[in-house]
Design a protein around this motif. Structure first.
Motif, PDB file in Angstrom:
ATOM      1  N   PHE A 208       0.807  -1.061   0.114  1.00 41.35           N
ATOM      2  CA  PHE A 208       0.178  -0.090   0.029  1.00 41.35           C
ATOM      3  C   PHE A 208       0.980   1.266  -0.028  1.00 41.35           C
ATOM      4  O   PHE A 208       0.511   2.289  -0.667  1.00 41.35           O
ATOM      5  CB  PHE A 208      -0.878  -0.037   1.244  1.00 41.35           C
ATOM      6  CG  PHE A 208      -2.263  -0.720   0.986  1.00 41.35           C
ATOM      7  CD1 PHE A 208      -3.281  -0.104   0.367  1.00 41.35           C
ATOM      8  CD2 PHE A 208      -2.393  -1.986   1.697  1.00 41.35           C
ATOM      9  CE1 PHE A 208      -4.648  -0.987   0.010  1.00 41.35           C
ATOM     10  CE2 PHE A 208      -3.640  -2.777   1.178  1.00 41.35           C
ATOM     11  CZ  PHE A 208      -4.636  -2.072   0.572  1.00 41.35           C
ATOM     12  N   ARG A 209       2.019   1.279   0.843  1.00 44.64           N
ATOM     13  CA  ARG A 209       2.695   2.352   0.733  1.00 44.64           C
ATOM     14  C   ARG A 209       3.465   2.659  -0.620  1.00 44.64           C
ATOM     15  O   ARG A 209       3.791   3.764  -0.991  1.00 44.64           O
ATOM     16  CB  ARG A 209       3.867   2.266   1.845  1.00 44.64           C
ATOM     17  CG  ARG A 209       3.074   2.193   3.253  1.00 44.64           C
ATOM     18  CD  ARG A 209       4.356   2.301   4.435  1.00 44.64           C
ATOM     19  NE  ARG A 209       3.750   2.338   5.672  1.00 44.64           N
ATOM     20  CZ  ARG A 209       3.331   1.517   6.436  1.00 44.64           C
ATOM     21  NH1 ARG A 209       3.645   0.216   6.301  1.00 44.64           N
ATOM     22  NH2 ARG A 209       2.673   1.727   7.786  1.00 44.64           N
ATOM     23  N   ASP A 303      -5.102  -9.225   9.521  1.00 44.41           N
ATOM     24  CA  ASP A 303      -4.262  -8.856  10.482  1.00 44.41           C
ATOM     25  C   ASP A 303      -4.111  -7.275  10.425  1.00 44.41           C
ATOM     26  O   ASP A 303      -3.981  -6.634  11.415  1.00 44.41           O
ATOM     27  CB  ASP A 303      -2.797  -9.379  10.245  1.00 44.41           C
ATOM     28  CG  ASP A 303      -2.908 -11.000  10.604  1.00 44.41           C
ATOM     29  OD1 ASP A 303      -3.492 -11.158  11.194  1.00 44.41           O
ATOM     30  OD2 ASP A 303      -1.991 -11.563  10.017  1.00 44.41           O
ATOM     31  N   VAL A 304      -3.995  -6.608   8.852  1.00 41.52           N
ATOM     32  CA  VAL A 304      -3.919  -5.277   8.873  1.00 41.52           C
ATOM     33  C   VAL A 304      -5.224  -4.633   9.341  1.00 41.52           C
ATOM     34  O   VAL A 304      -5.267  -3.625  10.062  1.00 41.52           O
ATOM     35  CB  VAL A 304      -3.659  -5.206   7.311  1.00 41.52           C
ATOM     36  CG1 VAL A 304      -3.719  -3.504   6.763  1.00 41.52           C
ATOM     37  CG2 VAL A 304      -2.162  -5.505   7.083  1.00 41.52           C
ATOM     38  N   PHE A 305      -6.254  -4.912   8.819  1.00 38.33           N
ATOM     39  CA  PHE A 305      -7.680  -4.199   8.965  1.00 38.33           C
ATOM     40  C   PHE A 305      -8.300  -4.475  10.421  1.00 38.33           C
ATOM     41  O   PHE A 305      -8.875  -3.876  10.967  1.00 38.33           O
ATOM     42  CB  PHE A 305      -8.646  -5.067   8.163  1.00 38.33           C
ATOM     43  CG  PHE A 305      -8.618  -4.353   6.731  1.00 38.33           C
ATOM     44  CD1 PHE A 305      -7.356  -3.884   6.164  1.00 38.33           C
ATOM     45  CD2 PHE A 305      -9.425  -4.683   5.699  1.00 38.33           C
ATOM     46  CE1 PHE A 305      -7.019  -3.490   4.671  1.00 38.33           C
ATOM     47  CE2 PHE A 305      -9.281  -4.354   4.324  1.00 38.33           C
ATOM     48  CZ  PHE A 305      -7.989  -3.753   4.124  1.00 38.33           C
ATOM     49  N   SER A 306      -7.476  -5.270  11.193  1.00 36.87           N
ATOM     50  CA  SER A 306      -7.876  -5.488  12.626  1.00 36.87           C
ATOM     51  C   SER A 306      -7.176  -4.630  13.436  1.00 36.87           C
ATOM     52  O   SER A 306      -7.408  -4.346  14.954  1.00 36.87           O
ATOM     53  CB  SER A 306      -7.805  -6.903  12.863  1.00 36.87           C
ATOM     54  OG  SER A 306      -6.378  -7.280  12.927  1.00 36.87           O
ATOM     55  N   ASN A 307      -6.101  -3.738  12.816  1.00 43.06           N
ATOM     56  CA  ASN A 307      -5.603  -2.995  13.574  1.00 43.06           C
ATOM     57  C   ASN A 307      -5.650  -1.447  13.164  1.00 43.06           C
ATOM     58  O   ASN A 307      -5.583  -0.967  11.983  1.00 43.06           O
ATOM     59  CB  ASN A 307      -3.974  -3.112  13.356  1.00 43.06           C
ATOM     60  CG  ASN A 307      -2.999  -2.282  14.043  1.00 43.06           C
ATOM     61  OD1 ASN A 307      -3.466  -0.891  14.600  1.00 43.06           O
ATOM     62  ND2 ASN A 307      -1.854  -2.825  14.415  1.00 43.06           N
ATOM     63  N   PRO A 308      -6.482  -0.727  14.206  1.00 46.91           N
ATOM     64  CA  PRO A 308      -7.271   0.421  13.635  1.00 46.91           C
ATOM     65  C   PRO A 308      -6.211   1.571  13.298  1.00 46.91           C
ATOM     66  O   PRO A 308      -6.302   2.472  12.434  1.00 46.91           O
ATOM     67  CB  PRO A 308      -7.670   1.141  14.937  1.00 46.91           C
ATOM     68  CG  PRO A 308      -8.240  -0.268  15.705  1.00 46.91           C
ATOM     69  CD  PRO A 308      -7.079  -0.991  15.422  1.00 46.91           C
ATOM     70  N   ASP A 309      -4.866   1.460  14.028  1.00 47.30           N
ATOM     71  CA  ASP A 309      -3.831   2.535  13.861  1.00 47.30           C
ATOM     72  C   ASP A 309      -3.309   2.357  12.376  1.00 47.30           C
ATOM     73  O   ASP A 309      -3.231   3.150  11.580  1.00 47.30           O
ATOM     74  CB  ASP A 309      -2.784   2.255  14.726  1.00 47.30           C
ATOM     75  CG  ASP A 309      -3.026   2.780  16.226  1.00 47.30           C
ATOM     76  OD1 ASP A 309      -4.083   3.518  16.198  1.00 47.30           O
ATOM     77  OD2 ASP A 309      -2.549   2.062  17.038  1.00 47.30           O
ATOM     78  N   ILE A 310      -3.089   1.083  11.633  1.00 48.34           N
ATOM     79  CA  ILE A 310      -2.864   0.800  10.594  1.00 48.34           C
ATOM     80  C   ILE A 310      -3.800   1.308   9.368  1.00 48.34           C
ATOM     81  O   ILE A 310      -3.683   1.788   8.592  1.00 48.34           O
ATOM     82  CB  ILE A 310      -2.315  -0.568  10.255  1.00 48.34           C
ATOM     83  CG1 ILE A 310      -1.123  -1.132  11.159  1.00 48.34           C
ATOM     84  CG2 ILE A 310      -2.056  -1.096   8.749  1.00 48.34           C
ATOM     85  CD1 ILE A 310      -0.856  -2.588  11.092  1.00 48.34           C
ATOM     86  N   LEU A 314      -3.092   4.309   6.675  1.00 51.27           N
ATOM     87  CA  LEU A 314      -3.061   3.973   5.236  1.00 51.27           C
ATOM     88  C   LEU A 314      -4.243   4.512   4.557  1.00 51.27           C
ATOM     89  O   LEU A 314      -4.487   4.333   3.492  1.00 51.27           O
ATOM     90  CB  LEU A 314      -2.745   2.528   5.184  1.00 51.27           C
ATOM     91  CG  LEU A 314      -1.652   1.904   5.712  1.00 51.27           C
ATOM     92  CD1 LEU A 314      -1.452   0.337   5.486  1.00 51.27           C
ATOM     93  CD2 LEU A 314      -0.524   2.512   4.701  1.00 51.27           C
ATOM     94  N   ASP A 315      -5.278   5.084   5.524  1.00 56.57           N
ATOM     95  CA  ASP A 315      -6.483   5.461   4.888  1.00 56.57           C
ATOM     96  C   ASP A 315      -7.277   4.249   4.373  1.00 56.57           C
ATOM     97  O   ASP A 315      -7.797   4.627   3.078  1.00 56.57           O
ATOM     98  CB  ASP A 315      -6.125   6.594   4.166  1.00 56.57           C
ATOM     99  CG  ASP A 315      -7.738   7.522   3.682  1.00 56.57           C
ATOM    100  OD1 ASP A 315      -8.679   7.232   4.461  1.00 56.57           O
ATOM    101  OD2 ASP A 315      -7.683   8.158   2.737  1.00 56.57           O
ATOM    102  N   LEU A 316      -7.572   3.249   5.081  1.00 57.89           N
ATOM    103  CA  LEU A 316      -8.257   2.068   4.533  1.00 57.89           C
ATOM    104  C   LEU A 316      -9.620   1.887   4.923  1.00 57.89           C
ATOM    105  O   LEU A 316     -10.397   0.901   4.753  1.00 57.89           O
ATOM    106  CB  LEU A 316      -7.545   0.792   4.599  1.00 57.89           C
ATOM    107  CG  LEU A 316      -5.882   0.914   4.228  1.00 57.89           C
ATOM    108  CD1 LEU A 316      -5.261  -0.492   4.745  1.00 57.89           C
ATOM    109  CD2 LEU A 316      -5.834   0.964   2.705  1.00 57.89           C
TER     110      LEU A 316
END
Length: 450
Positions: A208-209, A303-310, A314-316
């Motif tokens: 994504f980055r 894993d990524v979407f369960s982390n609010p900070d990530i 990443l504006d997801l």
């Protein structure tokens, strides 16, 4: 000593002379003659011999009490010779394991090859310890492989009865590996587990980055059945290459033995993309399903979407609201097929496309066991064999890179032997060596076209 032995003989003769005189007096035998009779001579000779034998036994007992020291580390040595040298049980086992595994060809000294080997520090330098074993008289050729040991002690007789004429022909047709290895040690299992840790990186976040549009298209393809874009596959490969070179590769301790020039070649040479193409081929299917092989995207998405900070960084948020992550383990997700990424006409050359398809098919179908079960560890080991393939680069210290590659080649060979029947393991190993050229061929066609 000789003096004590003679004293024993003299004392023994005196005692027996007295006994002979008593015998003569009691039974009326004349003992006044100057020359003893034949009976007396026999008794003296017999006792003298017995006394001499007692002296010999005493000397043997003294030899038995002598303590031998290991000629390698000065620990108490075994009573008998070990492969031609007088060493302790620990050094004997070290020498046997080093030869049977073939690791003795990879040992290196970090200092000046003059390390002092003592019992307390004998494990610090394997190179110097092995050289001490050789200097002590131990011989590599005296170490038997597991198969040779079974053959020598007759444990393969029952197996030979079951071998048919056809299977004998098959055995003869399979090329024998350069190193005979069979067992897979706990140390090597730890190496594999460590490799899994080293290869674990947040690749989806980094995608994504690196290319936000490619990340969105990849997830939409897996979860929402959107059409894959060719740009997504190119960006994905570029991002994975960056992950390997910046995050994974620097974690390997073997790089400390290489020059900065050679490290630069391994990291920045165009040929470094060959290993990455090999790894990326196992991200999609081709020629039928392989058991145990699944798309890695859904688990990383969870894993990524369960982390609010990530999600916030990443504006997801909008993408998360469109996905039903409760069904990611079921049939609701897709795994890319070869045709999705390489549609007809992609290379503009039918012959090149045919050779590319054949090479990729062999790459995808290789890392499976006898039950057609996907084996991730085979992928990791083969990736490293490709990374450290010296023929791909222009190197200053070629032999050092080849030693690193040999290390992972031996581990792969032993791992295959531990998992599969010997004949099939040999065939799988030969296929792995052929993949080196096939992966390069597929990479060259891809890099010239995409």
């Amino acid at each position: 000593s000789d003096f004590n032995t003679m004293s024993d003989i003299s004392g023994s003769n005196k005692i027996n002379e007295i006994k002979v005189e008593d015998f003569s007096t009691k039974h009326g035998t004349n003992t006044s003659h100057e020359k003893p009779n034949e009976f007396q001579n026999d008794i003296k000779l017999s006792n003298a011999q017995n006394g001499h034998q007692r002296g010999k036994v005493k000397g043997v007992n003294k030899m038995k009490d002598k303590i031998w020291l290991c000629s390698v580390c000065d620990a108490p040595a075994l009573k008998y010779s070990s492969y031609g040298g007088k060493v302790c049980s620990s050094c004997r086992a070290f020498f046997r394991r080093s030869v049977q595994s073939g690791y003795h060809t990879l040992f290196e000294c970090k200092l000046d090859k003059m390390c002092k080997i003592e019992q307390e520090v004998r494990r610090k330098c394997q190179f110097c310890r092995f050289q001490c074993c050789i200097r002590s008289g131990m011989k590599i050729t005296w170490v038997l492989s597991d198969q040779e040991r079974k053959r020598r002690y007759g444990k393969m007789k029952t197996e030979k009865k079951e071998v048919t004429f056809e299977s004998k022909k098959l055995l003869q047709s399979v090329t024998r590996p350069s190193v005979l290895v069979f067992s897979f040690s706990s140390e090597e299992k730890n190496i594999l587990e460590d490799l899994c840790t080293k290869f674990h990186v947040p690749w989806l976040q980094n995608l994504f980055r690196f290319n936000r549009g490619a990340g969105f298209n990849l997830i939409e393809f897996v979860f929402l059945n959107s059409e894959p874009k060719s740009e997504t596959w190119v960006a994905f490969n570029q991002s994975m290459s960056m992950n390997f070179m910046k995050l994974i590769f620097p974690r390997f301790e073997e790089l400390s033995d290489l020059s900065s020039s050679d490290i630069g070649q391994l990291m920045n040479s165009p040929s470094s993309g060959i290993a990455q193409l090999f790894r990326s081929c196992h991200m999609f299917n081709m020629g039928g399903r392989i058991q145990g092989k699944y798309c890695p995207v859904p688990s990383h998405v969870v894993d990524v979407f369960s982390n609010p900070d990530i999600v916030s960084s990443l504006d997801l948020g909008r993408l998360v609201s469109r996905l039903d992550l409760t069904r990611w383990e079921g049939a609701g997700t897709r795994m890319a097929e070869y045709e999705d990424l390489y549609p007809g006409g992609w290379a503009g050359d039918e012959e090149a496309e045919r050779r590319h398809r054949e090479a990729v098919h062999k790459i995808i179908r290789w890392p499976v066991d006898e039950d057609n079960m996907f084996d991730y560890w085979m992928v990791l080991l083969m990736s490293l064999i490709l990374v450290f393939h010296a023929d791909y680069y222009t190197l200053v210290n070629r032999d050092r890179v080849e030693k690193i590659q040999m290390k992972y080649t031996i581990i792969l060979q032993k791992y295959l032997r531990s998992k599969q029947h010997p004949e099939k393991a040999n065939t799988k190993y030969i296929e792995a060596m052929l993949l080196i050229d096939q992966a390069r061929q597929a990479w060259e066609i891809s890099s010239e076209t995409l």
